[in-house]
Design an enzyme around this catalytic site. Structure first.
Site, mmCIF file in Angstrom:
data_model
loop_
_atom_site.group_PDB
_atom_site.id
_atom_site.type_symbol
_atom_site.label_atom_id
_atom_site.label_comp_id
_atom_site.label_asym_id
_atom_site.label_seq_id
_atom_site.Cartn_x
_atom_site.Cartn_y
_atom_site.Cartn_z
ATOM 1 N N GLU A 1 12.224 -12.308 22.648
ATOM 2 C CA GLU A 1 11.736 -11.192 23.450
ATOM 3 C C GLU A 1 12.944 -10.344 23.833
ATOM 4 O O GLU A 1 14.069 -10.829 23.856
ATOM 5 C CB GLU A 1 11.070 -11.721 24.734
ATOM 6 N N LYS B 1 25.400 -12.218 26.411
ATOM 7 C CA LYS B 1 24.181 -12.745 25.780
ATOM 8 C C LYS B 1 24.450 -13.463 24.463
ATOM 9 O O LYS B 1 23.736 -14.393 24.094
ATOM 10 C CB LYS B 1 23.172 -11.618 25.582
ATOM 11 N N SER C 1 29.588 -9.014 33.314
ATOM 12 C CA SER C 1 28.722 -9.565 32.262
ATOM 13 C C SER C 1 28.638 -8.707 31.010
ATOM 14 O O SER C 1 28.381 -9.218 29.925
ATOM 15 C CB SER C 1 27.320 -9.800 32.819
#
Ligand SMILES: *Cc1c(COP(=O)(O)O)cnc(C)c1O
Length: 389
Positions: free
Chosen positions: A106, A84, A373
């Site tokens: 968010e 991220k 990930s």
């Protein structure tokens, strides 16, 4: 292809008051983002702050057991523990160059909130994170991390008090604060230009992995596999391989418990087209078009929609979208721990699970590249509880 669309999907279905900041962002994407100055500064942050390039790890034990070569792209080793931060550093830097002084974001499980808070602190931007009140209670460790990193966390009490409501609250705030504030959206979905912008920042994963595979093995992978929530780590991995016709690409959605009628997060497999959060895409919805609650053991995959580019890649047949269930992901988590000494995130475990459960579909001797990930430390409580440990 029409701007902002991927085939029939994508677009910008938003209230008129959201058009100016989206168009301003689109403009910045075309002018600021490609400039060498921006690219150099982002590259420096990715390398010397976040820890790129991430390694490509061969899995000897797993490969011997399965009869084909398993390679992992190690996004779990990045700062804040997942892919991220590739996106939040990119958007935070772009916001700063646009003259913005604050970020809003968010978050569901809190991973994107933590990555945004870190990027904002690093670049000297104010940061407010919207989080469903239900999630604030469930994900207290990440709430604490965000606050320690200097972010304000706003608990959203409307609707189901989860991610979808946090996105609506952040979009509303952006309307009021657009002159000073950038909305740092967390996945390759939402209104244009977010799906393309987030892909742009995440596609470093696939570019690196493609070069690393060629260097290490002298060949491209035969298969590339990644878990799909909103779709950012997957599109980041897939993008560089889409033109390589020899490469089979597989996205893995979260099927939930697998019991008949169970909650799931598999919008491509089980959804129908509709509009949510400003984009036309596949959505989990009832006969009246009401959005259904999604569900997965993995909080990061728990979203009723999916990014529009994935729906297009599914439509054209270039990418296959399979499913992994909760218990399969838990098993894959344990296999990777025991065989390779890696604690994967539950999200990433879905990608590994698909390969383990469908091993007979992969050619013997082939090369299988899986995007890992994120790391699994955040999921220890859930995993120990589910395994009865
Ligand atoms: C958030 C998250 C995901 C799911 O989001 P995508 O946008 O689909 O990538 C997957 N893995 C990890 C580790 C995450 O934190």
């Amino acid at each position: 292809m029409k701007k902002g669309y991927f085939g029939r999907f994508g677009g910008r279905f938003v209230p008129e008051l959201l058009m100016p900041p989206l168009l301003e962002l689109e403009q910045a994407m075309e002018t600021i983002l490609p400039s060498p100055a921006f690219q150099n500064e982002l590259n420096d942050l990715l390398c010397n702050y976040a820890g790129r390039a991430t390694p490509l790890t061969f899995c000897p034990t797993l490969s011997r057991k399965l009869g084909f070569d398993v390679w992992l792209k190690r996004e779990d080793l990045l700062h804040t523990g997942a892919h991220k931060v590739n996106n939040t550093l990119g958007q935070a830097l772009l916001a700063k160059k646009m003259g913005k002084t604050a970020l809003i974001a968010e978050t569901g499980a809190g991973q994107h909130g933590v990555a945004t808070a870190a990027a904002a602190a690093r670049l000297g931007l104010d940061c407010t994170v919207y989080m469903g009140a239900e999630d604030v209670e469930r994900q207290s460790a990440n709430v604490r991390r965000m606050r320690l990193l200097g972010a304000r966390v706003v608990a959203v009490e409307s609707g189901s008090r989860t991610l979808k409501d946090a996105i609506n609250a952040a979009l509303r705030t952006w309307i009021a604060e657009q002159s000073t504030t950038h909305y740092c959206f967390g996945t390759a979905a939402g209104p244009a230009p977010f799906p393309e912008l987030v892909r742009e920042f995440q596609s470093v994963i696939g570019r690196e992995a493609r070069t690393q595979m060629l260097e290490r093995t002298g060949a491209l992978p035969d298969y590339v596999v990644a878990a799909v929530g909103g779709g950012s780590n997957a599109i980041g991995m897939f993008h560089a391989f889409v033109p390589d016709s020899s490469v089979t690409i597989i996205g893995v959605e979260a099927g939930g418990t697998g019991e008949p009628g169970c909650l799931n997060s598999a919008a491509i497999n089980y959804g129908r087209p509709g509009v949510l959060h400003g984009e036309y895409t596949m959505l989990l919805q009832d006969e009246d078009g009401q959005i259904l609650p999604s569900g997965s053991i993995s909080a990061g995959l728990d979203y009723p929609g999916v990014g529009p580019e994935h729906v297009h890649l599914h439509d054209t047949g270039r990418v296959t979208y399979g499913i992994a269930f909760d218990h399969e992901a838990l098993n894959a988590f344990q296999v990777l721990c025991h065989d390779e000494g890696i604690l994967p995130a539950l999200e990433s475990s879905h990608a590994v699970a698909y390969v383990l459960e469908h091993a007979s579909r992969f050619r013997p001797g082939s090369r299988v590249l899986i995007n890992l990930s994120g790391r699994g430390d955040k999921d220890m409580d859930i995993i120990e509880h589910a395994l009865g440990l």
